[in-house]
Scaffold this active site. Structure first.
Site, PDB file in Angstrom:
ATOM      1  N   GLY A  22       9.919  -1.330  10.306  1.00  0.00           N
ATOM      2  CA  GLY A  22      10.254  -1.735  11.921  1.00  0.00           C
ATOM      3  C   GLY A  22       9.141  -1.579  12.614  1.00  0.00           C
ATOM      4  CG  HIS A  25       2.937  -5.036  14.497  1.00  0.00           C
ATOM      5  ND1 HIS A  25       2.079  -5.754  13.605  1.00  0.00           N
ATOM      6  CD2 HIS A  25       2.755  -3.773  14.023  1.00  0.00           C
ATOM      7  CE1 HIS A  25       1.705  -4.842  12.594  1.00  0.00           C
ATOM      8  NE2 HIS A  25       2.093  -3.730  12.885  1.00  0.00           N
ATOM      9  CB  ALA A  26       1.353 -10.329  15.842  1.00  0.00           C
ATOM     10  CG  HIS A  28       5.304  -5.822  10.817  1.00  0.00           C
ATOM     11  ND1 HIS A  28       5.381  -4.915  11.936  1.00  0.00           N
ATOM     12  CD2 HIS A  28       5.146  -4.718   9.676  1.00  0.00           C
ATOM     13  CE1 HIS A  28       5.364  -3.642  11.824  1.00  0.00           C
ATOM     14  NE2 HIS A  28       5.260  -3.371  10.340  1.00  0.00           N
ATOM     15  CD  GLN A  52       6.434   5.084   3.576  1.00  0.00           C
ATOM     16  OE1 GLN A  52       7.365   4.496   3.000  1.00  0.00           O
ATOM     17  NE2 GLN A  52       5.306   4.686   4.200  1.00  0.00           N
ATOM     18  CE  LYS A 140      -3.659  -1.210  10.041  1.00  0.00           C
ATOM     19  NZ  LYS A 140      -2.560  -0.198   9.680  1.00  0.00           N
ATOM     20  CG  ASP A 141      -0.951  -0.420   5.032  1.00  0.00           C
ATOM     21  OD1 ASP A 141      -1.197   0.726   5.745  1.00  0.00           O
ATOM     22  OD2 ASP A 141      -0.397  -1.081   5.882  1.00  0.00           O
ATOM     23  CB  SER A 176      -1.215  -0.154  13.383  1.00  0.00           C
ATOM     24  OG  SER A 176      -0.520   1.122  12.917  1.00  0.00           O
ATOM     25  CB  SER A 177       4.125   0.716  14.123  1.00  0.00           C
ATOM     26  OG  SER A 177       4.553  -0.408  13.257  1.00  0.00           O
TER      27      SER A 177
HETATM   28  P1  PAJ Z   1       4.780  -0.965   7.697  1.00  0.00           P
HETATM   29  O1  PAJ Z   1       3.718   0.144   8.239  1.00  0.00           O
HETATM   30  O2  PAJ Z   1       5.876  -1.385   8.626  1.00  0.00           O
HETATM   31  O3  PAJ Z   1       4.252  -2.209   7.043  1.00  0.00           O
HETATM   32  C1  PAJ Z   1       5.051  -3.028   6.612  1.00  0.00           C
HETATM   33  C2  PAJ Z   1       4.054  -4.282   6.115  1.00  0.00           C
HETATM   34  O4  PAJ Z   1       3.255  -4.781   6.975  1.00  0.00           O
HETATM   35  C3  PAJ Z   1       3.021  -3.563   5.058  1.00  0.00           C
HETATM   36  O5  PAJ Z   1       2.735  -4.493   3.945  1.00  0.00           O
HETATM   37  C4  PAJ Z   1       1.770  -3.556   5.792  1.00  0.00           C
HETATM   38  O6  PAJ Z   1       0.524  -3.724   5.155  1.00  0.00           O
HETATM   39  C5  PAJ Z   1       2.180  -4.877   6.555  1.00  0.00           C
HETATM   40  N1  PAJ Z   1       1.064  -4.909   7.924  1.00  0.00           N
HETATM   41  C6  PAJ Z   1       1.050  -3.715   8.891  1.00  0.00           C
HETATM   42  N2  PAJ Z   1      -0.001  -4.017   9.752  1.00  0.00           N
HETATM   43  C7  PAJ Z   1      -0.390  -5.209   9.512  1.00  0.00           C
HETATM   44  C8  PAJ Z   1      -1.555  -6.289  10.007  1.00  0.00           C
HETATM   45  N3  PAJ Z   1      -2.085  -5.960  11.214  1.00  0.00           N
HETATM   46  N4  PAJ Z   1      -1.650  -7.306   9.441  1.00  0.00           N
HETATM   47  C9  PAJ Z   1      -1.169  -7.704   8.329  1.00  0.00           C
HETATM   48  N5  PAJ Z   1      -0.066  -6.900   7.875  1.00  0.00           N
HETATM   49  C10 PAJ Z   1       0.230  -5.692   8.366  1.00  0.00           C
HETATM   50  O7  PAJ Z   1       3.752  -0.444   4.896  1.00  0.00           O
HETATM   51  C11 PAJ Z   1       4.896   0.185   5.171  1.00  0.00           C
HETATM   52  O8  PAJ Z   1       5.667  -0.114   6.666  1.00  0.00           O
HETATM   53  C12 PAJ Z   1       5.673   1.080   4.321  1.00  0.00           C
HETATM   54  O9  PAJ Z   1       4.534   1.660   3.721  1.00  0.00           O
HETATM   55  C13 PAJ Z   1       6.492   0.201   3.390  1.00  0.00           C
HETATM   56  C14 PAJ Z   1       5.807  -0.856   2.566  1.00  0.00           C
HETATM   57  C15 PAJ Z   1       7.563  -0.571   4.157  1.00  0.00           C
HETATM   58  C16 PAJ Z   1       7.336   1.086   2.345  1.00  0.00           C
HETATM   59  O10 PAJ Z   1       7.908   2.106   3.205  1.00  0.00           O
END
Ligand code: PAJ
Length: 271
Positions: A22, A25-26, A28, A52, A140-141, A176-177
């Site tokens: 949740g 942002h752009a 996601h 986690q 990103k991750d 990033s959130s």
């Molecule tokens: P979250 O940090 O909410 O990220 C959800 C997904 O969005 C992840 O696959 C992450 O790599 C991607 N994401 C985040 N920032 C991004 C960006 N700037 N550009 C492109 N994609 C981006 O990652 C997680 O949640 C958790 O670990 C989850 C996989 C949901 C397991 O709980």
């Protein structure tokens, strides 16, 4: 959830899943939009996964905005928002954890003990609950992507993992959130991560291949930033996350906020 997705499958519809925590942002949304283009039905999961987060990490204060998330996802054309509670995901007595040996152990794994067990476990549970044909993750991750791919293959989930490029702010900061935690001065300082990746990418493009010199390029840019505390800045193999390869990976604290970023130096840095 499973009833809905099984009905879709019986009707011959392909299902895409975008797992998130949740505070959308752009970054996601780029995954959500891609999933909408590539599947008949799209499920977005929103679950701030307690297992986690380590003790002393930001589970309690992690940004949550269910209403805005729902609005944004409705506008994007998502079919189902799957928002399980902690009690549904981890009922009293549940104790199974998935450990992906090897790739989950260095870097983020070392810095955040148990983190990837928590990620692998929750993603496996989401795959079981939704039975998607495709699941979408962000570069990103980067290490998370590799851990999830390994887990899905090893456990035989019939799901295709698709990975999308990192979405960045105009100055290069990866969305990033957790960027919401940054005070204005810290936000300015946070550009050092993408700036270090851009410099190392430029050096690589000019023919630099010495891992020591490329690593020094990263460190020198990060260390001139007084608000930055480097946790790691390494060049690793993008498959194994062990030493020596073209993937530059960074974890940097800006004040109390821990940011990560990465870039494959063999590719031009965007922007
Ligand atoms: P979250 O940090 O909410 O990220 C959800 C997904 O969005 C992840 O696959 C992450 O790599 C991607 N994401 C985040 N920032 C991004 C960006 N700037 N550009 C492109 N994609 C981006 O990652 C997680 O949640 C958790 O670990 C989850 C996989 C949901 C397991 O709980």
């Amino acid at each position: 959830m499973l009833g809905v997705s099984r009905r879709w499958r019986r009707e011959g519809q392909a299902i895409g899943l975008v797992p998130t925590m949740g505070a959308l942002h752009a970054g996601h949304l780029s995954l959500v939009e891609r999933s909408c283009r590539e599947n008949h039905r799209v499920v977005v999961s929103i679950f701030v996964n307690p297992i986690q987060f380590g003790p002393g990490e930001d589970f309690e204060r992690y940004p949550r905005d269910a209403e805005r998330d729902a609005e944004v996802l409705a506008k994007a054309g998502v079919d189902f928002i799957y928002r399980p509670t902690v009690a549904v995901m981890y009922p009293t007595g549940s104790s199974t954890r998935i450990h992906v040996a090897g790739v989950s152990e260095p870097l983020e794994g070392r810095a955040r003990p148990g983190h990837f067990d928590g990620v692998a476990t929750v993603v496996a549970k989401l795959f079981t609950a939704v039975e998607p044909d495709r699941a979408y993750f962000g570069q990103k991750d980067a290490q998370q992507v590799t851990v999830v791919k390994r887990m899905a293959q090893d456990l035989g989930f019939p799901v295709e993992i698709r990975v999308s490029a990192t979405v960045r702010e105009p100055d290069g900061l990866a969305l990033s959130s957790r960027n919401a935690y940054l005070a204005p001065e810290e936000r300015k300082a946070a550009v050092c991560l993408s700036s270090a990746l851009r410099l190392a990418s430029g050096a690589y493009a000019r023919g630099e291949r010495s891992p020591e010199r490329l690593r020094r390029t990263l460190w020198e840019r990060l260390e001139v930033e007084p608000l930055a505390q480097v946790e790691y800045a390494e060049l690793v193999d993008p498959e194994t996350f062990s030493a020596h390869g073209s993937l530059a990976v960074l974890a940097v604290r800006i004040g109390r906020t821990r940011l990560i970023d990465n870039h494959d130096l063999a590719m031009d840095f965007p922007g």
